[in-house]
Enzyme design. Structure first.
Site, PDB file in Angstrom:
ATOM      1  N   VAL A  63      14.243  46.239 -35.998  1.00 22.64           N
ATOM      2  CA  VAL A  63      13.035  46.570 -35.241  1.00 22.64           C
ATOM      3  C   VAL A  63      12.494  45.284 -34.623  1.00 22.64           C
ATOM      4  O   VAL A  63      12.329  44.271 -35.299  1.00 22.64           O
ATOM      5  CB  VAL A  63      11.963  47.223 -36.146  1.00 22.64           C
ATOM      6  CG1 VAL A  63      10.674  47.446 -35.366  1.00 22.64           C
ATOM      7  CG2 VAL A  63      12.466  48.552 -36.697  1.00 22.64           C
ATOM      8  N   VAL A  87      10.740  48.578 -42.205  1.00 27.64           N
ATOM      9  CA  VAL A  87      11.205  47.502 -41.328  1.00 27.64           C
ATOM     10  C   VAL A  87      10.214  47.303 -40.171  1.00 27.64           C
ATOM     11  O   VAL A  87       9.954  46.168 -39.743  1.00 27.64           O
ATOM     12  CB  VAL A  87      12.639  47.808 -40.823  1.00 27.64           C
ATOM     13  CG1 VAL A  87      13.107  46.759 -39.841  1.00 27.64           C
ATOM     14  CG2 VAL A  87      13.610  47.881 -41.989  1.00 27.64           C
ATOM     15  N   ALA A 108      10.378  40.294 -35.585  1.00 29.77           N
ATOM     16  CA  ALA A 108      11.378  41.350 -35.764  1.00 29.77           C
ATOM     17  C   ALA A 108      11.719  41.456 -37.244  1.00 29.77           C
ATOM     18  O   ALA A 108      11.316  40.611 -38.038  1.00 29.77           O
ATOM     19  CB  ALA A 108      12.641  41.037 -34.972  1.00 29.77           C
ATOM     20  N   LYS A 109      12.439  42.467 -37.620  1.00 32.57           N
ATOM     21  CA  LYS A 109      12.948  42.581 -38.987  1.00 32.57           C
ATOM     22  C   LYS A 109      14.121  43.549 -38.960  1.00 32.57           C
ATOM     23  O   LYS A 109      14.182  44.431 -38.099  1.00 32.57           O
ATOM     24  CB  LYS A 109      11.863  43.132 -39.922  1.00 32.57           C
ATOM     25  CG  LYS A 109      12.056  42.755 -41.369  1.00 32.57           C
ATOM     26  CD  LYS A 109      11.543  41.351 -41.640  1.00 32.57           C
ATOM     27  CE  LYS A 109      11.703  40.963 -43.089  1.00 32.57           C
ATOM     28  NZ  LYS A 109      10.957  39.725 -43.378  1.00 32.57           N
ATOM     29  N   GLY A 110      15.033  43.385 -39.925  1.00 31.92           N
ATOM     30  CA  GLY A 110      16.166  44.299 -40.010  1.00 31.92           C
ATOM     31  C   GLY A 110      16.435  44.648 -41.449  1.00 31.92           C
ATOM     32  O   GLY A 110      15.850  44.056 -42.359  1.00 31.92           O
TER      33      GLY A 110
END
Ligand code: NAD
Length: 419
Positions: A63, A87, A108-110
């Site tokens: 995201v 996320v 962001a993050k995953g």
């Protein structure tokens, strides 16, 4: 409503925090409506050949919340609880965190919903490489740069770097941070988050007039963040009376033997076989009578259910989102000094930023330079947040969010709305 797809309890909490800060800032509603949701969210299938020959399809996410300040930046989490909502919340917090500490990076993050402890090395490698291939067109040194988070480490980053580089046809170390030093990683990245937490605790103690050598601490989570916090707090004379990981915890009012603890945990990657102290649960650890409590595992650990029973003076959030808004209100009434996540654990992304810059320039710094620059940035951010909190008469979390959100909002106003 379309937004429901990336909503869950955690993302609702992140949005709720944003709404309070946006209202306090008097943010233009046309900006607020854009910042409440991510720029882009990806859900990918990650087919993985298991050791027994079966193909298991894991679900992966990336995201990207906002990149107005610079390329997206954020960790990659391997944990059974990973979901699009979780996320999305973590990506939003990354935007405010990078902004708060003045980095030219977005948020962001995953993650992949899996239990890494149940996967063999081969399975982890296959899953990581396929996930990288699935998101390949959406990441890049100038686009989005992943890093480690819960359940991932420098080996996972090395596989991502290798997969990306194989596709490009040349080595691209700047595609991830938190890599091994042998392939372009930086000195001090592994310790950065935990060290940063301790730098902010030192500033908080000075502000409150507390002598850390007379303090006790309890730490939840004994991974990358928690174990370094334990070591660094112990080094400056704080007595560590409680620690816990996913297997449970240990307590000793006289202080746990830290050297033995670190040694055993580094061999077994678990506290389960630790032979000292009294066994306690994670819930009991959070309620121990101590001066400093550091949650360094999952989000939503301190809620309206247990906040009233907390007995700490300083709550330093090593984890992201460990405290719910309802618990925040209770802690305010109890006069607990909260060092919010986007400030306390920002050391990780600060040194990730240093790693990215070094890789782009192909020129590497000494650990002393890195640690000094990290400390300078966090001490400055701490005092900016403290000043804002005093000026606006708000708690530290709201002050930190206000600073982070305001910088992003100003940049968005300059850039305008492309339509
Ligand atoms: P890690 O995987 O290295 O360690 C996680 C620790 O939490 C382990 O000790 C694990 O046993 C424990 N844990 C897992 N589930 C638990 C549960 N249900 N109850 C109690 N303990 C549990 O992860 P990490 O990198 O140390 O990350 C911890 C937290 O810090 C996360 O919230 C992460 O988002 C945040 N954080 C990490 C970094 C970083 O640089 N690694 C940076 C900023 C924030």
């Amino acid at each position: 409503m379309a937004t429901t797809e990336w909503r869950n309890e955690t993302s609702d909490m992140a949005v709720q925090q944003f709404d309070v800060a946006a209202a306090k800032l008097g943010l233009d509603p046309n900006l607020a409506v854009r910042l409440r949701r991510p720029d882009r969210a990806m859900v990918v299938s990650v087919p993985t050949r298991m050791d027994d020959g079966r193909v298991n399809v894991f679900t992966g996410y990336r995201v990207q919340h906002n990149d107005v300040l610079g390329p997206f930046k954020g960790g990659l989490r391997y944990h059974p609880s990973v979901s699009l909502g979780e996320v999305s919340a973590l990506a939003m917090w990354m935007t405010w965190k990078c902004s708060l500490v003045g980095l030219p990076l977005g948020g962001a993050k995953g993650g992949i919903a899996c239990d890494p402890a149940e996967l063999s090395r081969n399975e982890l490698q296959s899953m990581t490489r396929r996930y990288t291939a699935e998101i390949l067109n959406f990441i890049g040194p100038e686009i989005d740069v992943p890093a480690p988070d819960m359940g991932t480490n420098e080996q996972i980053m090395a596989w991502i770097m290798d997969t990306y580089s194989q596709h490009k046809g040349h080595a691209v170390p700047e595609i991830v941070t938190g890599k091994p030093i042998a392939i372009g990683g930086t000195l001090g990245r592994r310790e950065a988050t935990g060290r940063g937490v301790v730098y902010t605790i030192i500033e908080a103690a000075n502000h409150l007039g507390v002598d850390l050598t007379k303090c006790t601490a309890a730490i939840q989570g004994f991974g990358n963040v928690g174990s370094v916090v334990v070591k660094e707090l112990n080094d400056i004379g704080v007595r560590i009376i409680g620690v816990a990981d996913r297997t449970g915890g240990f307590y000793d009012a006289n202080g746990l033997p830290i050297a033995r603890l670190l040694e055993i945990a580094s061999q077994t990657h678990s506290l389960e076989a630790f032979p000292f102290g009294q066994k306690i649960t994670n819930a009991e650890l959070l309620e121990l009578k101590c001066d400093i409590l550091v949650p360094a595992a999952l989000e939503m650990q301190i809620t309206q259910e247990n906040a009233q029973r907390l007995q700490c003076r300083i709550l330093a959030e090593g984890a992201n989102g460990p405290t719910t808004p309802e618990a925040d209100a209770i802690l305010r009434d109890k006069d607990v000094f909260v060092i919010p996540d986007i400030l306390a654990n920002a050391g990780g992304v600060v040194v990730s930023y240093f790693e990215w810059v070094q890789d782009l320039q192909n020129f590497f710094w000494t650990e002393e330079e890195i640690t000094r620059k990290l400390r300078d940035i966090l001490v400055k951010a701490f005092h900016e947040v403290l000043q804002m909190s005093q000026k606006e008469n708000v708690e530290m979390r709201l002050a930190a969010l206000m600073i982070g959100i305001d910088r992003v909002a100003r940049a968005m106003l300059w850039r305008g709305l492309y339509a």
